[in-house]
Design a protein around this motif. Structure first.
Motif, PDB file in Angstrom:
ATOM      1  N   MET A   1       3.401   9.038   1.363  1.00 34.97           N
ATOM      2  CA  MET A   1       2.049   8.941   0.836  1.00 34.97           C
ATOM      3  C   MET A   1       1.659  10.301   0.279  1.00 34.97           C
ATOM      4  O   MET A   1       1.692  11.301   0.986  1.00 34.97           O
ATOM      5  CB  MET A   1       1.128   8.488   1.986  1.00 34.97           C
ATOM      6  N   ILE A   3      -0.303  13.542  -1.277  1.00 36.01           N
ATOM      7  CA  ILE A   3      -1.442  14.329  -0.822  1.00 36.01           C
ATOM      8  C   ILE A   3      -2.243  14.776  -2.049  1.00 36.01           C
ATOM      9  O   ILE A   3      -1.703  15.432  -2.935  1.00 36.01           O
ATOM     10  CB  ILE A   3      -0.968  15.542   0.002  1.00 36.01           C
ATOM     11  N   PHE A  50      -4.536  11.682   1.953  1.00 34.26           N
ATOM     12  CA  PHE A  50      -3.261  11.083   1.540  1.00 34.26           C
ATOM     13  C   PHE A  50      -3.554   9.668   1.076  1.00 34.26           C
ATOM     14  O   PHE A  50      -4.509   9.037   1.536  1.00 34.26           O
ATOM     15  CB  PHE A  50      -2.199  11.142   2.642  1.00 34.26           C
ATOM     16  N   ILE A  52      -2.279   5.673  -0.226  1.00 34.41           N
ATOM     17  CA  ILE A  52      -1.347   4.567  -0.040  1.00 34.41           C
ATOM     18  C   ILE A  52      -1.134   3.911  -1.400  1.00 34.41           C
ATOM     19  O   ILE A  52      -2.102   3.540  -2.063  1.00 34.41           O
ATOM     20  CB  ILE A  52      -1.944   3.535   0.933  1.00 34.41           C
ATOM     21  N   SER A  53       0.120   3.755  -1.828  1.00 33.08           N
ATOM     22  CA  SER A  53       0.399   3.167  -3.144  1.00 33.08           C
ATOM     23  C   SER A  53       1.056   1.798  -3.004  1.00 33.08           C
ATOM     24  O   SER A  53       1.470   1.397  -1.921  1.00 33.08           O
ATOM     25  CB  SER A  53       1.298   4.104  -3.950  1.00 33.08           C
ATOM     26  N   ALA A  56       0.825  -2.087  -0.456  1.00 34.00           N
ATOM     27  CA  ALA A  56       0.049  -1.650   0.710  1.00 34.00           C
ATOM     28  C   ALA A  56      -1.364  -1.225   0.312  1.00 34.00           C
ATOM     29  O   ALA A  56      -2.305  -1.343   1.111  1.00 34.00           O
ATOM     30  CB  ALA A  56       0.766  -0.513   1.429  1.00 34.00           C
TER      31      ALA A  56
ATOM     32  N   ASP D  18      -6.025   0.404   9.445  1.00 32.35           N
ATOM     33  CA  ASP D  18      -4.763  -0.349   9.407  1.00 32.35           C
ATOM     34  C   ASP D  18      -3.527   0.544   9.492  1.00 32.35           C
ATOM     35  O   ASP D  18      -2.403   0.050   9.377  1.00 32.35           O
ATOM     36  CB  ASP D  18      -4.697  -1.222   8.151  1.00 32.35           C
ATOM     37  N   LEU D  19      -3.752   1.851   9.670  1.00 29.09           N
ATOM     38  CA  LEU D  19      -2.612   2.719  10.011  1.00 29.09           C
ATOM     39  C   LEU D  19      -2.422   2.759  11.521  1.00 29.09           C
ATOM     40  O   LEU D  19      -1.462   3.314  12.037  1.00 29.09           O
ATOM     41  CB  LEU D  19      -2.832   4.140   9.481  1.00 29.09           C
ATOM     42  N   VAL D  36       3.048  12.546   3.051  1.00 30.53           N
ATOM     43  CA  VAL D  36       2.809  12.085   4.419  1.00 30.53           C
ATOM     44  C   VAL D  36       3.619  10.809   4.634  1.00 30.53           C
ATOM     45  O   VAL D  36       3.634   9.918   3.779  1.00 30.53           O
ATOM     46  CB  VAL D  36       1.306  11.821   4.653  1.00 30.53           C
ATOM     47  N   SER D  37       4.287  10.734   5.786  1.00 27.33           N
ATOM     48  CA  SER D  37       5.141   9.594   6.111  1.00 27.33           C
ATOM     49  C   SER D  37       4.893   9.159   7.544  1.00 27.33           C
ATOM     50  O   SER D  37       4.535   9.973   8.399  1.00 27.33           O
ATOM     51  CB  SER D  37       6.609  10.001   5.953  1.00 27.33           C
ATOM     52  N   ILE D  38       5.101   7.881   7.807  1.00 29.41           N
ATOM     53  CA  ILE D  38       5.111   7.405   9.184  1.00 29.41           C
ATOM     54  C   ILE D  38       6.493   7.664   9.776  1.00 29.41           C
ATOM     55  O   ILE D  38       7.501   7.524   9.085  1.00 29.41           O
ATOM     56  CB  ILE D  38       4.737   5.906   9.238  1.00 29.41           C
ATOM     57  N   SER D  53      10.616   3.857   0.931  1.00 31.99           N
ATOM     58  CA  SER D  53       9.343   3.717   0.224  1.00 31.99           C
ATOM     59  C   SER D  53       9.055   2.248  -0.080  1.00 31.99           C
ATOM     60  O   SER D  53       9.913   1.376   0.067  1.00 31.99           O
ATOM     61  CB  SER D  53       9.367   4.531  -1.066  1.00 31.99           C
ATOM     62  N   THR D  55       7.471  -1.628  -0.162  1.00 30.24           N
ATOM     63  CA  THR D  55       7.280  -2.694   0.827  1.00 30.24           C
ATOM     64  C   THR D  55       8.187  -2.492   2.036  1.00 30.24           C
ATOM     65  O   THR D  55       7.801  -2.772   3.179  1.00 30.24           O
ATOM     66  CB  THR D  55       7.551  -4.055   0.160  1.00 30.24           C
ATOM     67  N   ARG D  58       6.663  -0.661   5.021  1.00 30.59           N
ATOM     68  CA  ARG D  58       5.837  -1.438   5.961  1.00 30.59           C
ATOM     69  C   ARG D  58       6.718  -2.234   6.919  1.00 30.59           C
ATOM     70  O   ARG D  58       6.469  -2.280   8.121  1.00 30.59           O
ATOM     71  CB  ARG D  58       4.903  -2.394   5.199  1.00 30.59           C
ATOM     72  N   CYS D  61       7.985  -0.465   9.929  1.00 28.77           N
ATOM     73  CA  CYS D  61       7.039  -0.145  11.008  1.00 28.77           C
ATOM     74  C   CYS D  61       7.033  -1.202  12.106  1.00 28.77           C
ATOM     75  O   CYS D  61       6.301  -1.078  13.077  1.00 28.77           O
ATOM     76  CB  CYS D  61       5.623   0.003  10.457  1.00 28.77           C
ATOM     77  N   VAL D  67      -0.395  -0.168   6.779  1.00 29.18           N
ATOM     78  CA  VAL D  67      -0.478   0.064   5.332  1.00 29.18           C
ATOM     79  C   VAL D  67       0.126   1.402   4.916  1.00 29.18           C
ATOM     80  O   VAL D  67      -0.565   2.300   4.432  1.00 29.18           O
ATOM     81  CB  VAL D  67      -1.940  -0.050   4.854  1.00 29.18           C
ATOM     82  N   THR D  68       1.424   1.527   5.041  1.00 26.36           N
ATOM     83  CA  THR D  68       2.114   2.737   4.605  1.00 26.36           C
ATOM     84  C   THR D  68       2.954   2.433   3.376  1.00 26.36           C
ATOM     85  O   THR D  68       3.337   1.286   3.150  1.00 26.36           O
ATOM     86  CB  THR D  68       3.033   3.282   5.714  1.00 26.36           C
ATOM     87  N   ASP D  69       3.248   3.475   2.583  1.00 31.18           N
ATOM     88  CA  ASP D  69       4.252   3.334   1.530  1.00 31.18           C
ATOM     89  C   ASP D  69       5.446   4.252   1.782  1.00 31.18           C
ATOM     90  O   ASP D  69       6.302   4.391   0.899  1.00 31.18           O
ATOM     91  CB  ASP D  69       3.652   3.583   0.144  1.00 31.18           C
ATOM     92  N   LEU D  70       5.533   4.877   2.984  1.00 30.34           N
ATOM     93  CA  LEU D  70       6.619   5.826   3.270  1.00 30.34           C
ATOM     94  C   LEU D  70       6.868   5.875   4.777  1.00 30.34           C
ATOM     95  O   LEU D  70       5.942   6.153   5.555  1.00 30.34           O
ATOM     96  CB  LEU D  70       6.239   7.223   2.759  1.00 30.34           C
TER      97      LEU D  70
ATOM     98  N   HIS E  16      17.087   4.430  11.519  1.00 36.38           N
ATOM     99  CA  HIS E  16      16.212   3.311  11.813  1.00 36.38           C
ATOM    100  C   HIS E  16      17.055   2.085  12.162  1.00 36.38           C
ATOM    101  O   HIS E  16      17.993   1.753  11.427  1.00 36.38           O
ATOM    102  CB  HIS E  16      15.338   3.023  10.583  1.00 36.38           C
ATOM    103  N   ASP E  69      15.184   1.093   0.037  1.00 32.48           N
ATOM    104  CA  ASP E  69      14.556   1.008  -1.286  1.00 32.48           C
ATOM    105  C   ASP E  69      15.558   1.342  -2.384  1.00 32.48           C
ATOM    106  O   ASP E  69      15.160   1.496  -3.540  1.00 32.48           O
ATOM    107  CB  ASP E  69      13.316   1.901  -1.378  1.00 32.48           C
TER     108      ASP E  69
END
Lengths: 90, 90, 90, 90, 90
Positions: A1, A3, A50, A52-53, A56, D18-19, D36-38, D53, D55, D58, D61, D67-70, E16, E69
């Motif tokens: 995400m 920044i 940050f 979200i793209s 999501a 939703d994070l 930023v990443s989860i 990255s 879908t 998500r 997770c 709702v992450t993209d990373l 992962h 991805d």
């Protein structure tokens, strides 16, 4: 995400109906590129956030029929690295 | 959502049938890169717009079987930042 | 949708089975970057085209089980801007 | 999947609900860009990781409503090329 | 679909779980950027390949629950343009 920094709000009289009444902000990256994002959390001008793209971003609007590809995910207070400390503007 | 300027309309005799009769515009970024986008809201030449990419671009066509990855989301009148003021061309 | 020029066809003996017998073209951007795209409309070498990326690229193949992220959307004859006129190579 | 280095954790009091309570890390690319990443696998600061990255981020997770993209996909110990050897920081 | 060169295999003890036992390769672009991709077709080191990104990358794994991805789509033997001839390394 990515920044980005919030730099203002968009005034946009002609907008796609499926954006509904979303709050549209202008964000700027560290290298000066600007983008438009939906803000559902109420980030203040000057905040570093940050974003979200992709799919999501729609899910983050609560209503996936809102046609955005960018939604603010959170306001960054700071991070804990020595050389990358980022103070939120007061 | 990227910020781009409308520079013209595409004449395209050989096009994919699943684009149907969509209105195809040429958009240019601040650094000069051009892209093709579907326009469903009627943006004028010279307007600065923001664009919706990805799956949301198809949803924004009303008919998700239209195979686009870019659709105009709105015309930017201006934004309220001091240094980033953007006047829409008359 | 990015604007690219068709520069040739790919010869590729070892390919993913889910690309089936798709017609694979090499496209080049204005800044020289090359990519591979599926072509379902029969663009000629030298043509300037716009390309559909992401999930829409699969939908544009008629069969969404074809695993592409890029499909040609149309051949650009020209656009009607003064300074951006693009003549299709003969 | 991009290759990035973990540089710290994000402190973020205002975040999208939703994070949930995801672990948010700051990652930096070789050319200095931060994202930023989860992190669901527990990568240490200084580790080089590859990130998932779109879908798939998500799905990675465990809960696709996040709702992450990373999302971090793995820690790279090293790779076996002569000139590209990458030692994980101790 | 981007064109990249296979430069090695990733050794990755902490990965992962939803990547399962996928074969992870390091790929490098013409401008030197490296990425990690899943390889299901067995590309050799040094090969130039094109890669499938996004949701299609998961579909190309046979099992869409694999959280990638980027997946290799094919090995490029050569293309038929005069100035862009690309010989596969022996």
């Amino acid at each position: 995400m990515e920044i980005l920094q919030v730099v203002g709000s968009v005034v946009c009289t002609l907008r796609h109906p499926d954006l509904q009444h979303s709050n549209l902000r202008v964000l700027r990256s560290a290298n000066g590129k600007t983008q438009v994002s939906i803000d559902t959390i109420g980030a203040r001008d000057g905040s570093w956030v940050f974003v979200i793209s992709g799919t999501a971003a729609r899910l983050a609007c609560g209503d996936p029929s809102i046609v955005t590809d960018l939604t603010i995910g959170g306001v960054i207070d700071f991070w804990d690295e020595d050389s990358g400390q980022l103070e939120e503007p007061a």
